[in-house]
Write a protein that holds these residues in place. Structure first.
Motif, PDB file in Angstrom:
ATOM      1  N   LEU A 150      41.381  43.214  37.156  1.00  0.00           N
ATOM      2  CA  LEU A 150      40.354  42.642  37.742  1.00  0.00           C
ATOM      3  C   LEU A 150      39.985  43.194  39.421  1.00  0.00           C
ATOM      4  O   LEU A 150      38.960  42.614  39.797  1.00  0.00           O
ATOM      5  CB  LEU A 150      40.520  40.979  37.980  1.00  0.00           C
ATOM      6  CG  LEU A 150      40.762  40.388  36.525  1.00  0.00           C
ATOM      7  CD1 LEU A 150      41.096  38.963  36.659  1.00  0.00           C
ATOM      8  CD2 LEU A 150      39.284  40.285  35.742  1.00  0.00           C
ATOM      9  N   ASN A 151      40.783  44.068  39.541  1.00  0.00           N
ATOM     10  CA  ASN A 151      40.598  44.553  41.066  1.00  0.00           C
ATOM     11  C   ASN A 151      40.734  43.431  42.253  1.00  0.00           C
ATOM     12  O   ASN A 151      39.897  43.409  43.037  1.00  0.00           O
ATOM     13  CB  ASN A 151      39.437  45.438  41.119  1.00  0.00           C
ATOM     14  CG  ASN A 151      39.302  46.460  42.106  1.00  0.00           C
ATOM     15  OD1 ASN A 151      40.415  46.644  42.576  1.00  0.00           O
ATOM     16  ND2 ASN A 151      38.333  47.304  42.265  1.00  0.00           N
ATOM     17  N   VAL A 152      41.684  42.654  42.005  1.00  0.00           N
ATOM     18  CA  VAL A 152      41.816  41.536  43.048  1.00  0.00           C
ATOM     19  C   VAL A 152      43.110  41.699  43.453  1.00  0.00           C
ATOM     20  O   VAL A 152      44.155  41.785  42.459  1.00  0.00           O
ATOM     21  CB  VAL A 152      41.500  40.187  42.403  1.00  0.00           C
ATOM     22  CG1 VAL A 152      41.983  39.118  43.369  1.00  0.00           C
ATOM     23  CG2 VAL A 152      40.199  39.980  41.971  1.00  0.00           C
ATOM     24  N   PRO A 153      43.550  41.582  44.768  1.00  0.00           N
ATOM     25  CA  PRO A 153      44.995  41.578  45.315  1.00  0.00           C
ATOM     26  C   PRO A 153      45.840  40.427  44.662  1.00  0.00           C
ATOM     27  O   PRO A 153      45.270  39.450  44.484  1.00  0.00           O
ATOM     28  CB  PRO A 153      45.062  41.487  46.814  1.00  0.00           C
ATOM     29  CG  PRO A 153      43.512  42.086  47.109  1.00  0.00           C
ATOM     30  CD  PRO A 153      42.774  41.780  45.843  1.00  0.00           C
ATOM     31  N   VAL A 154      47.129  40.901  44.116  1.00  0.00           N
ATOM     32  CA  VAL A 154      47.910  39.869  43.427  1.00  0.00           C
ATOM     33  C   VAL A 154      47.927  38.515  44.268  1.00  0.00           C
ATOM     34  O   VAL A 154      47.974  37.499  43.684  1.00  0.00           O
ATOM     35  CB  VAL A 154      49.338  40.284  43.038  1.00  0.00           C
ATOM     36  CG1 VAL A 154      50.047  40.384  44.142  1.00  0.00           C
ATOM     37  CG2 VAL A 154      49.850  39.431  42.136  1.00  0.00           C
ATOM     38  N   SER A 161      43.486  31.243  32.640  1.00  0.00           N
ATOM     39  CA  SER A 161      42.407  31.757  33.381  1.00  0.00           C
ATOM     40  C   SER A 161      42.635  32.142  34.682  1.00  0.00           C
ATOM     41  O   SER A 161      43.683  31.853  35.048  1.00  0.00           O
ATOM     42  CB  SER A 161      41.325  30.327  33.485  1.00  0.00           C
ATOM     43  OG  SER A 161      42.427  29.198  34.112  1.00  0.00           O
ATOM     44  N   PHE A 162      41.976  32.707  35.468  1.00  0.00           N
ATOM     45  CA  PHE A 162      42.166  33.218  36.635  1.00  0.00           C
ATOM     46  C   PHE A 162      41.132  33.248  37.798  1.00  0.00           C
ATOM     47  O   PHE A 162      39.780  32.951  37.306  1.00  0.00           O
ATOM     48  CB  PHE A 162      42.338  35.014  36.455  1.00  0.00           C
ATOM     49  CG  PHE A 162      43.399  35.144  35.476  1.00  0.00           C
ATOM     50  CD1 PHE A 162      44.617  35.047  36.145  1.00  0.00           C
ATOM     51  CD2 PHE A 162      43.019  35.333  34.262  1.00  0.00           C
ATOM     52  CE1 PHE A 162      45.878  35.518  35.176  1.00  0.00           C
ATOM     53  CE2 PHE A 162      44.058  35.849  33.251  1.00  0.00           C
ATOM     54  CZ  PHE A 162      45.452  35.917  33.996  1.00  0.00           C
ATOM     55  N   PHE A 163      41.459  32.787  38.839  1.00  0.00           N
ATOM     56  CA  PHE A 163      40.255  32.898  40.105  1.00  0.00           C
ATOM     57  C   PHE A 163      40.841  33.742  41.328  1.00  0.00           C
ATOM     58  O   PHE A 163      42.112  33.602  41.483  1.00  0.00           O
ATOM     59  CB  PHE A 163      40.562  31.236  40.485  1.00  0.00           C
ATOM     60  CG  PHE A 163      39.831  30.978  41.765  1.00  0.00           C
ATOM     61  CD1 PHE A 163      38.295  30.968  42.002  1.00  0.00           C
ATOM     62  CD2 PHE A 163      40.100  30.899  42.980  1.00  0.00           C
ATOM     63  CE1 PHE A 163      37.788  30.748  42.931  1.00  0.00           C
ATOM     64  CE2 PHE A 163      39.665  30.628  44.318  1.00  0.00           C
ATOM     65  CZ  PHE A 163      38.430  30.588  44.174  1.00  0.00           C
ATOM     66  N   GLY A 164      40.009  34.671  41.501  1.00  0.00           N
ATOM     67  CA  GLY A 164      40.341  35.611  42.842  1.00  0.00           C
ATOM     68  C   GLY A 164      39.278  35.414  43.698  1.00  0.00           C
ATOM     69  O   GLY A 164      38.169  35.193  43.487  1.00  0.00           O
ATOM     70  N   ASP A 186      33.623  46.416  42.425  1.00  0.00           N
ATOM     71  CA  ASP A 186      34.566  45.711  43.154  1.00  0.00           C
ATOM     72  C   ASP A 186      33.964  44.882  44.132  1.00  0.00           C
ATOM     73  O   ASP A 186      33.901  45.149  45.392  1.00  0.00           O
ATOM     74  CB  ASP A 186      35.430  46.764  43.966  1.00  0.00           C
ATOM     75  CG  ASP A 186      36.487  45.945  45.022  1.00  0.00           C
ATOM     76  OD1 ASP A 186      36.727  44.739  44.808  1.00  0.00           O
ATOM     77  OD2 ASP A 186      36.944  46.862  45.784  1.00  0.00           O
ATOM     78  N   ILE A 187      33.489  43.792  43.837  1.00  0.00           N
ATOM     79  CA  ILE A 187      32.787  42.704  44.518  1.00  0.00           C
ATOM     80  C   ILE A 187      33.446  42.357  45.836  1.00  0.00           C
ATOM     81  O   ILE A 187      32.998  41.980  46.697  1.00  0.00           O
ATOM     82  CB  ILE A 187      32.007  41.478  43.792  1.00  0.00           C
ATOM     83  CG1 ILE A 187      31.051  40.935  44.455  1.00  0.00           C
ATOM     84  CG2 ILE A 187      33.204  40.406  43.237  1.00  0.00           C
ATOM     85  CD1 ILE A 187      29.830  41.761  44.741  1.00  0.00           C
TER      86      ILE A 187
END
Length: 431
Positions: A95-99, A273-276, A242-243
């Motif tokens: 998802l291109n989000v820092p963990v 589910s995931f939230f970033g 990469d928003i």
């Protein structure tokens, strides 16, 4: 001699009145035969088929009675609102989000979207001058055709919706730029990759413009529902813009709210589910989530981490989904071409990924097509479902979901749908 034998490929708007009546009568006969077939087919929702769900049956055996520790964490117990790092690290890469800025939750990403809307209304966001509910009006930009469940959340909570066109590379930015001058406009709904239902992919340029927008509302949010990030139908694996990085570099780090899930990767009824987002938004989310629950289903997260293993494991798993789905999408395109192409009465998308095909029929006939299909035993999503308030101003759009039925059932449904399209087009032309 048949009409086609006399005239060749038949384009409805070039027919004489007599030939049009003959064409209509032929389609009516075909439709009557369709009704006699006793069909009971459903292409309404983008549900995985049983064959797809079977790809993840191993999940039901995991983690096993003796594998209940993820590192030092006993996954059977309370706690851990951020979710297991073992699973978050897999999807952070995808998802291109820092963990550290990605939260793993329970089954449905729609629940996360609902909660962020509700908490914004009740409490405001970290940069809100007041709770959204204290504003005179709250408005969301809704690119359409779009995802009906996004619109349902807004309608349920009394959020005004304004429509902009969803184009091949993203929302109509000229319209968006004008709308965000209104301080009541607090957000925009977007499915960035293989958008539901058109299959559009938001380009890097459009994403950068969204990130840099000057908005009247200081707490404007991009609801970035990345539901189909890895759901490819071709060899081309489209990368999502990469928003998060684009917004940070544009001076709006808190603007994007990123959502995703494994619902169409593993088990639709038992996914993760995931939230970033930015550190500030993640802290805001966790603060409210701690009141709602004492932690997510870590057993489910752990079995997902064991089953998927790493990002490459996810992509390999999705290739197996593609082997099932791609022939169905090919069949939809083939039948639409064979049945409708020569008549010039419809256009449709050829998505590179995702779960839907958008069919555009003659204006003023979509509701009639859906009605005809229902009476013939073919269930379709209601006409207008892909528009705010369920109202398609042109009554021309139909969403097709090829995933759930068998290939044989899908072919029968599409053939019947084409008969309904042709009959409705002929009825309109005669009228």
């Amino acid at each position: 001699m048949s009409l086609r034998d006399r005239l060749g490929p038949v384009t409805i708007d070039t027919l004489s009145r007599a030939d049009l009546q003959e064409f209509h009568d032929h389609q009516r006969q075909a439709y009557d035969a369709l009704k006699q077939a006793g069909l009971a087919l459903d292409i309404t929702r983008g549900k995985p088929s049983a064959e797809q769900l079977d790809l993840s049956t191993e999940l039901l055996t995991l983690p096993g009675a003796d594998r209940y520790r993820a590192g030092t964490v006993d996954v059977r117990n309370y706690g851990g609102n951020t979710g297991l790092p073992e699973l978050r690290s897999i999807f952070a890469e995808l998802l291109n989000v820092p963990v550290e800025q990605l939260i793993a939750g329970d089954n449905a990403s729609l629940s996360l979207m609902h909660d962020t809307i509700l908490w914004s209304l009740v409490h405001g966001t970290p940069d809100s001058p007041r709770p959204w509910a204290a504003e005179e009006k709250v408005t969301f930009i809704c690119p359409a055709p779009g995802y009906d469940r996004h619109f349902s959340i807004c309608e349920h909570y009394g959020i005004d919706m304004v429509t902009v066109d969803m184009l091949d590379d993203g929302p109509d930015m000229a319209a968006v730029r004008e709308l965000v001058k209104d301080p009541s406009v607090k957000g925009i709904w977007l499915v960035p990759t293989y958008s539901n239902p058109t299959g559009a992919v938001i380009s890097e340029a459009i994403a950068a413009e969204l990130a840099a927008l000057e908005t009247a509302a200081p707490d404007f949010r991009i609801f970035w529902d990345n539901a189909y990030a890895v759901h490819h139908l071709t060899d081309e694996q489209v990368k999502t813009a990469d928003i998060l990085g684009l917004c940070a570099s544009s001076g709006h780090p808190d603007r994007p709210l990123i959502f995703a899930s494994t619902s169409k990767i593993t088990l639709a009824g038992a996914g993760v589910s995931f939230f970033g987002s930015s550190p500030a938004n993640v802290a805001w989310y966790l603060g409210h989530a701690a009141v709602r629950a004492i932690g997510p289903d870590k057993v489910n997260q752990w079995r997902h981490a064991l089953f998927l293993r790493d990002a490459e494991g996810v992509l390999a798993h999705m290739e197996r989904h593609r082997e099932i789905l791609a022939p169905k999408f090919a069949a939809v395109d083939e039948i639409l071409n064979e049945r409708l192409g020569e008549h010039d009465v419809a256009s449709w998308t050829q998505p590179r990924g995702g779960y839907f095909v958008s069919l555009e029929v003659p204006e003023g006939t979509a509701a009639r097509v859906v009605q005809l299909a229902k009476e013939a035993g073919i269930a379709l999503t209601p006409a207008g479902a892909a528009f705010p308030y369920g109202k398609d101003p042109r009554d021309h759009h139909i969403r097709i979901a090829p995933s759930f039925p068998s290939l044989e059932e899908l072919r029968a449904a599409m053939d019947g749908l084409c008969t309904c399209v042709l009959l409705a087009a002929a009825e309109k032309a005669l009228a």
